[in-house]
Design an enzyme around this catalytic site. Structure first.
Site, PDB file in Angstrom:
ATOM      1  CG  HIS A   1       0.271   6.271  -0.818  1.00 31.87           C
ATOM      2  ND1 HIS A   1      -0.512   7.025  -1.200  1.00 31.87           N
ATOM      3  CD2 HIS A   1      -0.203   5.826   0.440  1.00 31.87           C
ATOM      4  CE1 HIS A   1      -1.573   6.902  -0.596  1.00 31.87           C
ATOM      5  NE2 HIS A   1      -1.709   6.438   0.573  1.00 31.87           N
TER       6      HIS A   1
ATOM      7  CG  HIS B   1       0.367   8.864  -6.651  1.00 34.06           C
ATOM      8  ND1 HIS B   1      -0.701   9.187  -5.999  1.00 34.06           N
ATOM      9  CD2 HIS B   1       0.232   9.590  -7.803  1.00 34.06           C
ATOM     10  CE1 HIS B   1      -1.473  10.165  -6.756  1.00 34.06           C
ATOM     11  NE2 HIS B   1      -0.606  10.236  -8.141  1.00 34.06           N
TER      12      HIS B   1
ATOM     13  CG  HIS C   1      -1.699   1.142   1.380  1.00 40.32           C
ATOM     14  ND1 HIS C   1      -3.022   1.364   1.259  1.00 40.32           N
ATOM     15  CD2 HIS C   1      -1.546   2.418   1.919  1.00 40.32           C
ATOM     16  CE1 HIS C   1      -3.516   2.583   1.484  1.00 40.32           C
ATOM     17  NE2 HIS C   1      -2.446   3.321   1.698  1.00 40.32           N
ATOM     18  CD  GLU C   2       1.619   3.601   3.756  1.00 39.87           C
ATOM     19  OE1 GLU C   2       1.800   4.784   2.891  1.00 39.87           O
ATOM     20  OE2 GLU C   2       0.556   3.623   4.484  1.00 39.87           O
TER      21      GLU C   2
END
Length: 451
Positions: free
Chosen positions: A270, A273, A266-267
């Protein structure tokens, strides 16, 4: 308690095992400990933090909510939530609440069934309480699916999981992560020079994976420098991913629960991104500038990858033997993947509804709030929250909404699940989780597009 967990929380100076309020250590202890009284002590310490005397954050939460309501009114909005959501996908507080309630009702019904299953296991010995949930949920899972967390963890050593995430990024987008010799703020920090398929430098990626007293809890991504390209000056980002794993003794592997594996991916989403953005202006580069209920999509779509068979074959190997995770174990993990979902959904939505209600207050209503806990209890009782489940965060330590930019926006994780489910379905429809065409669209329209 498992030997690896005991070793990770042993304090040599105090000659004792020390369990603090770090979420990873907390959940592990609450799951493993057979001593009910100790579970209750830790449970109460966790939920009652910052709630008493001079360290009570309740008055601060109230003051923040009051000031936000006043500011919104000055700007012509009914409440802070109306102000915040105007530029988000949900648009209005009512739309966000209606969305949450559509999931809340079946979620809390499933939680009641889970509670009944645990009570059946316990019998008449005692009434299952909040501090029993993790422990007895694991017992039910083991009995129902023949699945034990300690059986899974040896296949998910941190180094292998991290390398697996890097390999996923390489297969999807052609990225490479080369170790960089950079001194971090702590000896556990690792750094990587991230390059595109053509060798172009994309950014510096740093990871800080372990808990310590000076570090806040949770998992998150930071941008120490945001990308920009103004006047021909191409500046690439410095991105860091943070987890709060328990540090093992020197020379021992860091073995992860599968939920922690998903948090790492998940991180990392980010992080990608922030790293892959090609937006010229820093105010919209990476995660900047995007609606809060969209920001989680680029992170959550990557949570689908680590449990896929093609992905497990890349990274899920026993830390000691190198054996690939057995198909039979993977099958049991997949069958049990939605286990305890009633609890997880209920504690999350309870916190999301609490967030909305703090920020739907008008300035006049906010001025009437004098007790944060009383306000919290009244709101959650109104939705029928059962006493055995706490909101994921109580107001006094709800950092997301009072200190981290998620005010009136904690619902965003669930909202983004619609987006990430649709996004990953495109890979499944292509019958290849690394499908080049789908990955190219994901790269262009999501990761490179920033906010």
């Amino acid at each position: 308690l498992s030997e690896d967990f005991k070793a990770s929380v042993w304090d040599e100076g105090k000659s004792a095992w020390l369990i603090g309020l770090n979420r990873s250590a907390y959940e592990t202890f609450m799951t493993q400990s057979e001593v009910r009284e100790l579970r209750k002590q830790l449970f109460d310490a966790y939920r009652l933090r910052a709630a008493d005397g001079e360290f009570d954050n309740g008055p601060l939460a109230i003051k923040i909510a009051q000031l936000r309501a006043q500011r919104a009114e000055l700007m012509g909005y009914k409440s802070h939530a109306h102000y915040q959501l105007e530029t988000r996908m949900a648009k209005t507080p009512q739309a966000a609440e209606d969305f949450l309630l559509r999931v809340w009702r079946p979620g809390i019904e499933r939680a009641r069934e889970e509670l009944a299953d645990m009570q059946t296991l316990v019998g008449d010995e005692f009434k299952v309480a909040g501090h029993d949930w993790w422990h007895y949920a694991e017992k039910v899972r083991k009995a129902r699916f023949n699945l034990d967390e300690e059986e899974i963890k040896p296949y998910f050593a941190l180094e292998s999981v991290r390398n697996g995430a890097f390999e996923m990024a390489h297969r999807l987008f052609g990225l490479t992560f080369e170790p960089a010799n950079i001194e971090g703020w702590n000896p556990v920090v690792t750094s990587y020079d991230v390059k595109d398929a053509d060798g172009t430098h994309l950014g510096l990626f740093m990871t800080d994976m372990y808990a310590r007293e000076s570090k806040r809890g949770g998992a998150w991504m930071n941008s120490y420098r945001i990308a920009s390209n103004i006047g021909g000056e191409r500046i690439r980002p410095i991105i860091v991913n943070n987890l709060n794993l328990s540090l093992p003794p020197e020379g021992e592997p860091t073995l992860m629960r599968f939920s922690e594996v998903q948090s790492l991916f998940h991180e990392f989403g980010h992080g990608l991104h922030g790293l892959m953005t090609q937006i010229d202006y820093s105010s919209f580069a990476g995660t900047s500038g995007s609606p809060r209920d969209y920001t989680e999509f680029p992170a959550q779509i990557l949570e689908h990858f680590p449990a896929e068979a093609e992905m497990l074959a890349i990274y899920a190997r026993h830390y000691a033997t190198g054996e690939l995770i057995p198909d039979a174990l993977v099958e049991r993990m997949q069958i049990a993947s939605n286990f305890n979902q009633g609890f997880k959904t209920t504690e999350y939505i309870a916190a999301s509804l609490l967030d909305l209600h703090w920020h739907m207050l008008t300035s006049e209503d906010a001025a009437q709030v004098t007790d944060a806990r009383a306000f919290e209890k009244e709101i959650l009782a109104g939705y029928g929250l059962i006493e055995e489940i706490e909101p994921r965060y109580r107001s006094q330590y709800f950092n997301h909404i009072f200190a981290s930019g998620y005010s009136a926006g904690y619902y965003a994780y669930l909202w983004s699940e619609i987006l990430d489910a649709d996004g990953f379905a495109a890979f499944k429809q292509a019958e290849d989780i690394f499908d080049p065409e789908t990955a190219a669209r994901l790269r262009k329209w999501v990761y490179e597009a920033g906010g």
